[in-house]
Design an enzyme around this catalytic site. Structure first.
Site, short mmCIF file in Angstrom:
data_model
loop_
_atom_site.label_atom_id
_atom_site.label_comp_id
_atom_site.label_asym_id
_atom_site.label_seq_id
_atom_site.Cartn_x
_atom_site.Cartn_y
_atom_site.Cartn_z
N VAL A 134 1.25 -1.39 -0.44
CA VAL A 134 0.18 0.25 -0.58
C VAL A 134 0.71 0.85 0.00
O VAL A 134 2.05 1.38 0.81
CB VAL A 134 -0.67 0.06 0.95
CG1 VAL A 134 -1.84 0.94 1.08
CG2 VAL A 134 -2.05 -0.96 1.33
N HIS A 185 3.38 3.36 6.24
CA HIS A 185 2.35 3.41 7.30
C HIS A 185 3.10 2.70 9.03
O HIS A 185 4.40 1.98 7.91
CB HIS A 185 1.56 1.98 6.82
CG HIS A 185 1.57 1.16 6.14
ND1 HIS A 185 1.27 1.86 4.41
CD2 HIS A 185 2.55 -0.06 5.60
CE1 HIS A 185 2.29 0.27 3.79
NE2 HIS A 185 2.12 -0.86 5.17
P1 5GP Z 1 2.76 -3.54 3.43
O1 5GP Z 1 2.94 -4.90 2.68
O2 5GP Z 1 2.39 -1.80 2.05
O3 5GP Z 1 3.87 -2.32 4.32
O4 5GP Z 1 1.93 -4.03 4.27
C1 5GP Z 1 -0.20 -3.36 3.89
C2 5GP Z 1 -0.80 -3.92 4.54
O5 5GP Z 1 -1.90 -3.04 4.62
C3 5GP Z 1 -0.64 -5.25 4.87
O6 5GP Z 1 -0.15 -6.16 6.06
C4 5GP Z 1 -2.60 -5.78 4.38
O7 5GP Z 1 -3.05 -6.64 5.02
C5 5GP Z 1 -3.00 -4.11 5.09
N1 5GP Z 1 -3.96 -3.92 4.35
C6 5GP Z 1 -4.31 -3.79 3.07
N2 5GP Z 1 -5.70 -3.89 3.18
C7 5GP Z 1 -6.48 -3.14 3.99
C8 5GP Z 1 -7.42 -2.81 4.74
O8 5GP Z 1 -8.32 -2.54 3.47
N3 5GP Z 1 -7.96 -2.91 5.70
C9 5GP Z 1 -7.13 -2.66 6.71
N4 5GP Z 1 -7.24 -2.52 7.77
N5 5GP Z 1 -6.01 -3.85 6.11
C10 5GP Z 1 -5.71 -3.96 5.08
#
Ligand code: 5GP
Ligand code: ZN
Length: 112
Positions: free
Chosen positions: A94, A98
């Site tokens: 995403v 974060h």
């Molecule tokens: P990244 O891999 O970008 O560091 O982590 C993205 C995180 O966002 C993942 O752990 C995934 O599970 C979480 N995530 C993706 N879509 C959603 C969503 O719609 N709602 C929530 N609460 N978390 C999400």
């Protein structure tokens, strides 16, 4: 950014399971938790990756929020892991900055 998932959470278009909110920061439970406690802490302002974070005050607030939440979730003493994935090789899915807060069990494997 209108097509950004986390911006939609920050502006109230989508309602995640919020555990903390103020005027600059939102924190909510990850939809696919990798540990008993798995919280995402985001700036409300759209910042695409860690590379674009040039506001040191905001950086401090994000980290302080992680610590406050670890205390709130009762994992500050047992321990926790904080992860920021940046770009493709870092596993970022995403593209809105974060911080992951993971705890409630021994975190052995890296977050894939
Ligand atoms: P990244 O891999 O970008 O560091 O982590 C993205 C995180 O966002 C993942 O752990 C995934 O599970 C979480 N995530 C993706 N879509 C959603 C969503 O719609 N709602 C929530 N609460 N978390 C999400
Ligand atoms: Zn965004």
């Amino acid at each position: 950014m209108s097509d950004c998932l986390f911006c939609k959470m920050a502006n109230g278009e989508i309602n995640p399971d919020v555990v903390y909110e103020d005027d600059k920061i939102l924190a909510f439970r990850d939809i696919n938790p990798k540990a008993p406690v798995h919280i995402l802490v985001i700036p409300k302002l759209h910042i695409t990756t860690l590379n674009e974070l040039d506001n040191t005050n905001l950086a401090g607030l994000l980290l302080k929020t992680v610590v406050q939440l670890a205390i709130q979730e009762n994992i500050s003493e047992s321990g926790y892991r904080t992860i920021i994935n940046c770009n493709s090789d870092g596993g970022q899915e995403v593209y809105h900055l974060h911080l992951h807060l993971l705890g409630g069990k021994k975190i052995i494997a890296p977050l894939a």
